[in-house]
Design a protein around this motif. Structure first.
Motif, PDB file in Angstrom:
ATOM      1  N   LYS A   9       0.823  -1.203   0.000  1.00 46.57           N
ATOM      2  CA  LYS A   9       0.000   0.000   0.000  1.00 46.57           C
ATOM      3  C   LYS A   9       0.860   1.258   0.000  1.00 46.57           C
ATOM      4  CE  LYS A   9      -4.007  -1.863   2.402  1.00 46.57           C
ATOM      5  NZ  LYS A   9      -4.801  -1.807   3.650  1.00 46.57           N
ATOM      6  N   ILE A  10       1.970   1.212   0.705  1.00 49.67           N
ATOM      7  CA  ILE A  10       2.838   2.384   0.806  1.00 49.67           C
ATOM      8  C   ILE A  10       3.536   2.665  -0.520  1.00 49.67           C
ATOM      9  CG2 ILE A  10       4.944   3.292   1.882  1.00 49.67           C
ATOM     10  CD1 ILE A  10       4.084   1.846   4.450  1.00 49.67           C
ATOM     11  N   ILE A  11       4.050   1.634  -1.189  1.00 52.50           N
ATOM     12  CA  ILE A  11       4.904   1.872  -2.359  1.00 52.50           C
ATOM     13  C   ILE A  11       4.186   1.768  -3.699  1.00 52.50           C
ATOM     14  CG2 ILE A  11       6.962   1.128  -1.129  1.00 52.50           C
ATOM     15  CD1 ILE A  11       6.883  -1.452  -2.784  1.00 52.50           C
ATOM     16  N   SER A  12       2.957   1.279  -3.740  1.00 56.69           N
ATOM     17  CA  SER A  12       2.334   1.012  -5.042  1.00 56.69           C
ATOM     18  C   SER A  12       2.081   2.285  -5.856  1.00 56.69           C
ATOM     19  CB  SER A  12       1.048   0.219  -4.864  1.00 56.69           C
ATOM     20  OG  SER A  12       0.130   0.957  -4.098  1.00 56.69           O
ATOM     21  N   MET A  13       1.463   3.287  -5.270  1.00 56.99           N
ATOM     22  CA  MET A  13       1.173   4.516  -6.027  1.00 56.99           C
ATOM     23  C   MET A  13       2.440   5.284  -6.408  1.00 56.99           C
ATOM     24  SD  MET A  13      -1.880   4.454  -6.840  1.00 56.99           S
ATOM     25  CE  MET A  13      -2.014   6.066  -7.554  1.00 56.99           C
ATOM     26  N   PRO A  14       3.424   5.438  -5.523  1.00 59.82           N
ATOM     27  CA  PRO A  14       4.651   6.103  -5.966  1.00 59.82           C
ATOM     28  C   PRO A  14       5.367   5.376  -7.101  1.00 59.82           C
ATOM     29  CG  PRO A  14       4.550   6.107  -3.585  1.00 59.82           C
ATOM     30  CD  PRO A  14       3.421   5.259  -4.064  1.00 59.82           C
ATOM     31  N   VAL A  15       5.390   4.053  -7.054  1.00 57.11           N
ATOM     32  CA  VAL A  15       6.032   3.290  -8.132  1.00 57.11           C
ATOM     33  C   VAL A  15       5.253   3.458  -9.432  1.00 57.11           C
ATOM     34  CG1 VAL A  15       6.501   0.941  -8.937  1.00 57.11           C
ATOM     35  CG2 VAL A  15       7.191   1.625  -6.651  1.00 57.11           C
ATOM     36  N   LEU A  16       3.948   3.394  -9.343  1.00 57.25           N
ATOM     37  CA  LEU A  16       3.117   3.555 -10.542  1.00 57.25           C
ATOM     38  C   LEU A  16       3.295   4.945 -11.141  1.00 57.25           C
ATOM     39  CD1 LEU A  16       0.983   2.148 -12.303  1.00 57.25           C
ATOM     40  CD2 LEU A  16      -0.729   3.232 -10.870  1.00 57.25           C
ATOM     41  N   PHE A  17       3.300   5.975 -10.305  1.00 53.93           N
ATOM     42  CA  PHE A  17       3.462   7.324 -10.831  1.00 53.93           C
ATOM     43  C   PHE A  17       4.861   7.540 -11.401  1.00 53.93           C
ATOM     44  CE2 PHE A  17       4.087  11.825 -10.986  1.00 53.93           C
ATOM     45  CZ  PHE A  17       2.877  12.263 -11.497  1.00 53.93           C
ATOM     46  N   SER A  18       5.870   6.968 -10.770  1.00 54.11           N
ATOM     47  CA  SER A  18       7.237   7.128 -11.273  1.00 54.11           C
ATOM     48  C   SER A  18       7.413   6.505 -12.652  1.00 54.11           C
ATOM     49  CB  SER A  18       8.235   6.486 -10.310  1.00 54.11           C
ATOM     50  OG  SER A  18       8.218   7.140  -9.080  1.00 54.11           O
ATOM     51  N   SER A  19       6.636   5.481 -12.937  1.00 54.90           N
ATOM     52  CA  SER A  19       6.782   4.807 -14.225  1.00 54.90           C
ATOM     53  C   SER A  19       5.867   5.370 -15.304  1.00 54.90           C
ATOM     54  CB  SER A  19       6.506   3.313 -14.057  1.00 54.90           C
ATOM     55  OG  SER A  19       5.158   3.106 -13.717  1.00 54.90           O
ATOM     56  N   LEU A  97      12.023   2.513   0.991  1.00 60.03           N
ATOM     57  CA  LEU A  97      12.909   3.012  -0.069  1.00 60.03           C
ATOM     58  C   LEU A  97      13.525   1.878  -0.875  1.00 60.03           C
ATOM     59  CD1 LEU A  97      14.800   5.966   1.656  1.00 60.03           C
ATOM     60  CD2 LEU A  97      13.289   6.095  -0.319  1.00 60.03           C
ATOM     61  N   ILE A  98      14.017   0.860  -0.191  1.00 58.91           N
ATOM     62  CA  ILE A  98      14.668  -0.250  -0.888  1.00 58.91           C
ATOM     63  C   ILE A  98      13.668  -1.036  -1.717  1.00 58.91           C
ATOM     64  CG2 ILE A  98      15.848  -2.460  -0.533  1.00 58.91           C
ATOM     65  CD1 ILE A  98      17.243  -1.081   1.894  1.00 58.91           C
ATOM     66  N   LEU A  99      12.535  -1.405  -1.106  1.00 61.17           N
ATOM     67  CA  LEU A  99      11.532  -2.163  -1.850  1.00 61.17           C
ATOM     68  C   LEU A  99      10.870  -1.313  -2.932  1.00 61.17           C
ATOM     69  CD1 LEU A  99       9.884  -4.346   0.911  1.00 61.17           C
ATOM     70  CD2 LEU A  99      11.574  -5.006  -0.807  1.00 61.17           C
ATOM     71  N   GLY A 100      10.739  -0.017  -2.697  1.00 58.56           N
ATOM     72  CA  GLY A 100      10.206   0.865  -3.723  1.00 58.56           C
ATOM     73  C   GLY A 100      11.127   0.937  -4.931  1.00 58.56           C
ATOM     74  N   ALA A 101      12.434   1.018  -4.691  1.00 58.37           N
ATOM     75  CA  ALA A 101      13.391   1.045  -5.803  1.00 58.37           C
ATOM     76  C   ALA A 101      13.391  -0.272  -6.569  1.00 58.37           C
ATOM     77  CB  ALA A 101      14.788   1.351  -5.274  1.00 58.37           C
ATOM     78  N   ILE A 102      13.333  -1.385  -5.832  1.00 57.20           N
ATOM     79  CA  ILE A 102      13.283  -2.695  -6.494  1.00 57.20           C
ATOM     80  C   ILE A 102      11.997  -2.837  -7.297  1.00 57.20           C
ATOM     81  CG2 ILE A 102      13.094  -5.185  -6.063  1.00 57.20           C
ATOM     82  CD1 ILE A 102      15.024  -4.722  -3.679  1.00 57.20           C
ATOM     83  N   ALA A 103      10.875  -2.431  -6.715  1.00 62.01           N
ATOM     84  CA  ALA A 103       9.593  -2.522  -7.422  1.00 62.01           C
ATOM     85  C   ALA A 103       9.579  -1.618  -8.650  1.00 62.01           C
ATOM     86  CB  ALA A 103       8.443  -2.157  -6.482  1.00 62.01           C
ATOM     87  N   TYR A 104      10.174  -0.425  -8.539  1.00 62.05           N
ATOM     88  CA  TYR A 104      10.235   0.494  -9.679  1.00 62.05           C
ATOM     89  C   TYR A 104      11.041  -0.117 -10.823  1.00 62.05           C
ATOM     90  CZ  TYR A 104      11.741   4.429 -12.525  1.00 62.05           C
ATOM     91  OH  TYR A 104      12.027   5.244 -13.575  1.00 62.05           O
ATOM     92  N   VAL A 105      12.198  -0.649 -10.503  1.00 56.81           N
ATOM     93  CA  VAL A 105      13.052  -1.246 -11.537  1.00 56.81           C
ATOM     94  C   VAL A 105      12.351  -2.440 -12.173  1.00 56.81           C
ATOM     95  CG1 VAL A 105      15.202  -2.527 -11.886  1.00 56.81           C
ATOM     96  CG2 VAL A 105      15.220  -0.410 -10.593  1.00 56.81           C
ATOM     97  N   PHE A 106      11.756  -3.299 -11.350  1.00 55.30           N
ATOM     98  CA  PHE A 106      11.061  -4.463 -11.895  1.00 55.30           C
ATOM     99  C   PHE A 106       9.872  -4.040 -12.751  1.00 55.30           C
ATOM    100  CE2 PHE A 106       7.724  -7.700 -11.667  1.00 55.30           C
ATOM    101  CZ  PHE A 106       8.393  -8.763 -12.234  1.00 55.30           C
ATOM    102  N   TRP A 107       9.060  -3.127 -12.241  1.00 51.14           N
ATOM    103  CA  TRP A 107       7.853  -2.709 -12.964  1.00 51.14           C
ATOM    104  C   TRP A 107       8.211  -2.031 -14.281  1.00 51.14           C
ATOM    105  CZ3 TRP A 107       2.928  -3.538 -13.453  1.00 51.14           C
ATOM    106  CH2 TRP A 107       2.119  -2.602 -14.073  1.00 51.14           C
ATOM    107  N   LEU A 108       9.156  -1.087 -14.232  1.00 54.29           N
ATOM    108  CA  LEU A 108       9.459  -0.310 -15.433  1.00 54.29           C
ATOM    109  C   LEU A 108      10.298  -1.091 -16.431  1.00 54.29           C
ATOM    110  CD1 LEU A 108       9.117   2.464 -16.760  1.00 54.29           C
ATOM    111  CD2 LEU A 108      11.289   3.106 -15.743  1.00 54.29           C
ATOM    112  N   TYR A 109      11.357  -1.761 -15.961  1.00 55.04           N
ATOM    113  CA  TYR A 109      12.310  -2.365 -16.888  1.00 55.04           C
ATOM    114  C   TYR A 109      12.010  -3.820 -17.212  1.00 55.04           C
ATOM    115  CZ  TYR A 109      14.902   1.889 -16.133  1.00 55.04           C
ATOM    116  OH  TYR A 109      15.268   3.204 -16.061  1.00 55.04           O
TER     117      TYR A 109
END
Length: 122
Positions: A9-19, A97-109
């Protein structure tokens, strides 16, 4: 203790918006509002020029979601409470921060990249 559902819940929207720099042109093609060539040029513009804007806003959204998590869920409303629970706050922020960065990289790349290749955008 931080649970998996809470961290999602904490990291989903920031990761989605970043991508959104690469996800929004892809969504335009999926919904039939754009051609693949326009989406590819839009992706080049958004990712090439504005990628740090999207990442910065995503980081800001992560900070806001962490603030609301601590304020609403954990009931940390004052600086005294924050000082008493600083180790818990620091651990949750680092995990986010760590899981958000991992989720961002996985989701985007991985995910967005594969879907973009399926639709022949890049």
């Amino acid at each position: 203790m931080l649970r998996y559902k809470e961290i999602i819940k904490i990291i989903s929207m920031p990761v989605l918006f970043s991508s959104l720099c690469c996800l929004s042109p892809l969504l335009l093609v999926i919904f039939g509002l754009s051609t693949a060539s326009f989406a590819a040029s839009l992706t080049d513009t958004l990712y090439g020029t504005y990628r740090w804007v999207f990442r910065g806003v995503g980081l800001l959204l992560l900070a806001v979601s962490l603030f609301f998590y601590f304020y609403k869920q954990k009931g940390i409303c004052s600086l005294d409470q924050a000082k008493r629970r600083k180790n818990e706050i620091l651990n949750i922020v680092l995990v986010a921060l760590i899981l958000g960065a991992i989720a961002y990289v996985f989701w985007l790349y991985v995910v967005v990249e594969l879907v973009g290749k399926i639709y022949k955008i890049w």
